[in-house]
Write an enzyme that holds these catalytic residues in place. Structure first.
Site, PDB file in Angstrom:
ATOM      1  N   SER A 187      12.343  -4.186   9.180  1.00  0.00           N
ATOM      2  CA  SER A 187      12.759  -4.884   7.982  1.00  0.00           C
ATOM      3  C   SER A 187      13.922  -3.657   7.228  1.00  0.00           C
ATOM      4  CB  SER A 187      11.886  -5.444   6.975  1.00  0.00           C
ATOM      5  OG  SER A 187      10.913  -6.434   7.771  1.00  0.00           O
TER       6      SER A 187
ATOM      7  N   GLU B  62       8.284  -7.292  20.653  1.00  0.00           N
ATOM      8  CA  GLU B  62       8.330  -8.559  21.231  1.00  0.00           C
ATOM      9  C   GLU B  62       8.300  -8.764  22.646  1.00  0.00           C
ATOM     10  OE1 GLU B  62      12.206  -9.335  19.128  1.00  0.00           O
ATOM     11  OE2 GLU B  62      11.224  -9.276  17.249  1.00  0.00           O
TER      12      GLU B  62
ATOM     13  N   ASN C 227      19.761  -4.332  16.782  1.00  0.00           N
ATOM     14  CA  ASN C 227      19.560  -5.062  17.939  1.00  0.00           C
ATOM     15  C   ASN C 227      19.624  -6.726  17.477  1.00  0.00           C
ATOM     16  OD1 ASN C 227      17.738  -6.390  19.646  1.00  0.00           O
ATOM     17  ND2 ASN C 227      15.819  -5.695  18.846  1.00  0.00           N
TER      18      ASN C 227
ATOM     19  N   LYS D 238      18.927  -9.170  19.247  1.00  0.00           N
ATOM     20  CA  LYS D 238      18.061 -10.187  19.895  1.00  0.00           C
ATOM     21  C   LYS D 238      18.662 -11.319  20.478  1.00  0.00           C
ATOM     22  CE  LYS D 238      14.705  -8.446  16.347  1.00  0.00           C
ATOM     23  NZ  LYS D 238      13.447  -8.684  15.818  1.00  0.00           N
TER      24      LYS D 238
ATOM     25  N   GLY E  65      10.562  -7.951  11.180  1.00  0.00           N
ATOM     26  CA  GLY E  65      11.009  -9.412  10.747  1.00  0.00           C
ATOM     27  C   GLY E  65      10.361 -10.007   9.751  1.00  0.00           C
TER      28      GLY E  65
ATOM     29  N   HIS F 234      10.142  -2.872  23.170  1.00  0.00           N
ATOM     30  CA  HIS F 234      10.137  -3.468  21.886  1.00  0.00           C
ATOM     31  C   HIS F 234       9.216  -4.481  21.995  1.00  0.00           C
ATOM     32  CE1 HIS F 234      11.048  -6.197  18.711  1.00  0.00           C
ATOM     33  NE2 HIS F 234      12.137  -5.368  18.303  1.00  0.00           N
TER      34      HIS F 234
ATOM     35  N   GLU G 279       8.584   1.375  15.408  1.00  0.00           N
ATOM     36  CA  GLU G 279       8.607   0.052  14.669  1.00  0.00           C
ATOM     37  C   GLU G 279       7.262  -0.509  14.449  1.00  0.00           C
ATOM     38  OE1 GLU G 279      12.629  -1.759  15.428  1.00  0.00           O
ATOM     39  OE2 GLU G 279      11.413  -2.073  17.385  1.00  0.00           O
TER      40      GLU G 279
HETATM   41  C1  PEP Z   1      13.535  -5.020  15.787  1.00  0.00           C
HETATM   42  O1  PEP Z   1      13.359  -6.221  15.989  1.00  0.00           O
HETATM   43  O2  PEP Z   1      13.826  -4.224  16.077  1.00  0.00           O
HETATM   44  C2  PEP Z   1      13.617  -4.809  13.987  1.00  0.00           C
HETATM   45  C3  PEP Z   1      13.680  -3.675  13.623  1.00  0.00           C
HETATM   46  O3  PEP Z   1      13.891  -6.133  13.313  1.00  0.00           O
HETATM   47  P1  PEP Z   1      14.091  -6.452  11.742  1.00  0.00           P
HETATM   48  O4  PEP Z   1      14.926  -5.370  11.192  1.00  0.00           O
HETATM   49  O5  PEP Z   1      14.401  -7.827  11.683  1.00  0.00           O
HETATM   50  O6  PEP Z   1      12.620  -5.983  11.275  1.00  0.00           O
END
Ligand code: PEP
Length: 251
Positions: free
Chosen positions: A215, A100, A9, A11, A176, A98, A170
């Site tokens: 992460s 976000e 992803n 972003k 992040g 997501h 997630e």
């Molecule tokens: C994500 O935004 O879907 C995600 C898993 O981000 P990160 O790997 O940076 O934690």
């Protein structure tokens, strides 16, 4: 055996130059992709065609995904993109829900479910992102939060909507932040989701892919992906570094 899936992803990152070179490096590093694994990258809308053209001309098996879509197929929705537009641009996956977007843009479980249905209807693969916040985890609400996000899709479209779909667990506190759920913490929630689906249909529950995001990096990917109910990963930050992403995919 469920197919292994890793999705990057990207972003709101990248330029014509960097998105093009990132996908080219990933293609080069994953030429020996085995038939039973599936890799996709989700660039921003404006970089979809660029990335698609590079993937197509290379003959790579890496697939294209998008980060969101509107549930309606067309209309006066300034700034939005429909699922059929994404299909037209060569996308085969679309992320929905997501955190976000749920948190930052107030997307409800119901709206996310509508998007999921639109993606499924047109023959693309929806990736339903679910997960609890840190305070929900601390107050024992992980199960209720995650299962109600899954429930919203079942209520609208029935359990069959999950056939061929992907769920990405997630935990928000791991996105992040550099703090990853332990393999045991992640496995516990993946198992919970699968058991919940099994109450509706055991075959669907057994076949649905549940990937982990939060992460993930080249050091923790293997231990996460080795868990019984973890079928791969949704990778944010680490998917912007070709070497890291390649290494995660090889895990
Ligand atoms: C994500 O935004 O879907 C995600 C898993 O981000 P990160 O790997 O940076 O934690």
């Amino acid at each position: 055996m469920r197919q292994r899936t890793v999705i990057g992803n990207w972003k709101m990152h990248g330029s014509v130059l960097t998105a093009g070179s990132l996908v080219s490096e990933i293609i080069e590093g994953l030429t020996d992709l085995s038939g039973d694994s599936q890799i996709a990258v989700c660039p921003s809308f404006v970089h979809l065609d660029l990335v698609y053209q590079i993937l197509k001309s290379s003959g790579s098996k890496i697939e294209l995904g998008a980060q969101d879509a509107r549930a309606e197929d067309k209309g006066a929705f300034t700034g939005d993109v429909s699922v059929s537009m994404l299909k037209d641009f060569g996308a085969s996956f679309v992320l929905v829900g997501h955190s976000e977007r749920r948190l930052g843009l107030g997307e409800s479980d119901e709206l996310v479910a509508s998007k999921f249905g639109a993606i499924q209807d047109i023959g693309l693969t929806p990736v339903l992102c679910v997960g609890e916040s840190e305070s929900q985890r601390e107050t024992g609400k992980t199960e209720k939060t995650v299962l109600s996000q899954v429930r919203a899709v079942i209520d609208k479209f029935g359990i069959s909507a999950f056939e061929g779909a992907i769920i990405a667990y997630e935990p928000i506190w791991a996105i992040g932040t550099g703090v990853t759920a332990t393999p045991e913490q992640a496995q516990e929630v993946h198992e919970l989701i699968r058991a919940y689906l099994a109450m509706e249909n055991a075959l669907t529950a057994d076949s649905v892919r549940i990937i982990y995001g939060g992460s993930v990096n080249s050091r923790n990917a293997a231990s996460l992906f080795n868990q019984r109910d973890i079928d791969g990963g949704l990778v944010g930050g680490a998917s912007l570094k070709a070497e890291e992403f390649i290494s995660i995919c090889k895990s």
